[in-house]
Design a protein around this motif. Structure first.
Motif, mmCIF file in Angstrom:
data_model
loop_
_atom_site.group_PDB
_atom_site.id
_atom_site.type_symbol
_atom_site.label_atom_id
_atom_site.label_comp_id
_atom_site.label_asym_id
_atom_site.label_seq_id
_atom_site.Cartn_x
_atom_site.Cartn_y
_atom_site.Cartn_z
ATOM 1 N N ASP A 199 0.835 -1.205 0.000
ATOM 2 C CA ASP A 199 0.000 0.000 0.000
ATOM 3 C C ASP A 199 0.867 1.251 0.000
ATOM 4 N N ALA A 200 1.896 1.260 0.842
ATOM 5 C CA ALA A 200 2.775 2.430 0.947
ATOM 6 C C ALA A 200 3.517 2.687 -0.357
ATOM 7 N N GLU A 201 3.924 1.631 -1.026
ATOM 8 C CA GLU A 201 4.640 1.789 -2.298
ATOM 9 C C GLU A 201 3.700 2.316 -3.386
ATOM 10 N N TYR A 202 2.456 1.866 -3.354
ATOM 11 C CA TYR A 202 1.490 2.393 -4.326
ATOM 12 C C TYR A 202 1.214 3.869 -4.055
ATOM 13 N N ASP A 203 1.068 4.220 -2.784
ATOM 14 C CA ASP A 203 0.867 5.624 -2.426
ATOM 15 C C ASP A 203 2.043 6.477 -2.891
ATOM 16 N N GLU A 204 3.244 5.933 -2.798
ATOM 17 C CA GLU A 204 4.429 6.665 -3.239
ATOM 18 C C GLU A 204 4.417 6.847 -4.765
ATOM 19 N N ILE B 261 1.719 7.196 -6.546
ATOM 20 C CA ILE B 261 0.739 8.260 -6.747
ATOM 21 C C ILE B 261 1.395 9.612 -6.492
ATOM 22 N N ARG B 262 2.119 9.704 -5.367
ATOM 23 C CA ARG B 262 2.754 10.966 -4.993
ATOM 24 C C ARG B 262 3.791 11.378 -6.046
ATOM 25 N N ALA B 263 4.533 10.423 -6.584
ATOM 26 C CA ALA B 263 5.519 10.724 -7.611
ATOM 27 C C ALA B 263 4.847 11.292 -8.867
ATOM 28 N N SER C 239 -7.468 2.553 -9.083
ATOM 29 C CA SER C 239 -6.403 2.739 -10.070
ATOM 30 C C SER C 239 -6.420 4.136 -10.675
ATOM 31 N N GLU C 240 -7.429 4.947 -10.340
ATOM 32 C CA GLU C 240 -7.494 6.311 -10.862
ATOM 33 C C GLU C 240 -7.478 7.324 -9.728
ATOM 34 N N TYR C 241 -6.835 8.455 -9.984
ATOM 35 C CA TYR C 241 -6.695 9.514 -8.990
ATOM 36 C C TYR C 241 -7.088 10.831 -9.640
ATOM 37 N N GLN C 242 -7.727 11.699 -8.843
ATOM 38 C CA GLN C 242 -8.272 12.934 -9.407
ATOM 39 C C GLN C 242 -7.851 14.146 -8.590
ATOM 40 N N VAL C 243 -7.468 15.204 -9.304
ATOM 41 C CA VAL C 243 -7.105 16.479 -8.688
ATOM 42 C C VAL C 243 -8.035 17.550 -9.247
ATOM 43 N N SER C 244 -8.618 18.366 -8.359
ATOM 44 C CA SER C 244 -9.519 19.442 -8.789
ATOM 45 C C SER C 244 -9.078 20.765 -8.168
#
Length: 230
Positions: A60-65, A67-69, A122-127
């Motif tokens: 989980d932490a690696e996936y979060d990283e 996303i952050r990258a 698998s998808e992330y959104q920024v508004s």
């Protein structure tokens, strides 16, 4: 003795092979064809279960990283201003507001409950939301970690047409990988979203609820009341 040594070596080789290879199902093997190394890692994160006899998927932490990258590659505020085509001085009624979070919509490919009990997709959104003297401008950027796909949208609304700024919690069906089935099955999931309501239309933004989002939405509500009463 020779046969015993051969057997031990064969078992050791088998264990080594298993630990250096993923326990991909046929369904997963088909999904990862043609994907980048990072996209394959994401698909395995959602679909493969950790096993002592196979190579472990990312955590989980690696996936979060990851996303952050991806987020760190962009200056979303500047990107939003350029896309909307306005100068910052034109949208200074109140401070711009930004929301972000995993997207949970009907067409999402993968969803997983992490060991920390948090849901990820698998998808992330920024508004980003900007406020001029007469209008609200919305910029939205959505990216998919399992494939090369992004979506950028912009919307604008006159205050006279906006009826509410709010958050909503509802239930939707999402695709979760089922190890026994070897494929995704749909299960119910609660999600939180920001809603901009205007003249019967609703615009949704993914968000992680926290102190910032609560204060931001309260500020938006107060500003809208002032505009309506002016």
């Amino acid at each position: 003795m020779g046969f015993l040594l051969f057997l031990v070596a064969a078992v050791a080789l088998w264990v080594w092979y298993k630990k250096t290879h993923y326990n991909d199902s046929i369904w997963v093997k088909d999904l990862i064809k043609g994907r980048t190394k990072e996209q394959q890692a994401v698909i395995r994160y959602f679909c493969n279960e950790p096993s002592c006899l196979s190579k472990a998927p990312i955590t989980d932490a690696e996936y979060d990283e990851m996303i952050r990258a991806e987020l760190n590659k962009h200056d979303f505020k500047t990107k939003a201003m350029n896309k909307i085509g306005l100068d910052e001085s034109e949208v200074s009624e109140i401070e711009p507001v930004h929301f972000e979070g995993f997207l949970f919509d009907d067409d999402i490919d993968f969803v997983k409950e992490g060991k920390d009990k948090l849901y990820r997709s698998s998808e992330y959104q920024v508004s980003w939301i900007f406020f001029s003297s007469k209008q609200v401008y919305v910029y939205q950027y959505t990216f998919d970690m399992s494939e090369t796909a992004i979506q950028e949208t912009t919307e604008e609304y006159f205050y006279k047409d906006v009826t509410n700024f709010a958050t909503s919690t509802d239930t939707t069906e999402m695709p979760f990988y089922d190890k026994k089935e070897g494929r995704t099955i749909r299960k119910k999931l609660k999600r939180n979203r920001f809603i901009l309501s205007a003249m019967g239309d609703k615009y949704y933004c993914s968000l992680e609820q926290n102190d910032y989002t609560e204060r931001a939405i309260q500020g938006m509500k107060a500003m809208l009341r002032e505009k309506k009463n002016a």
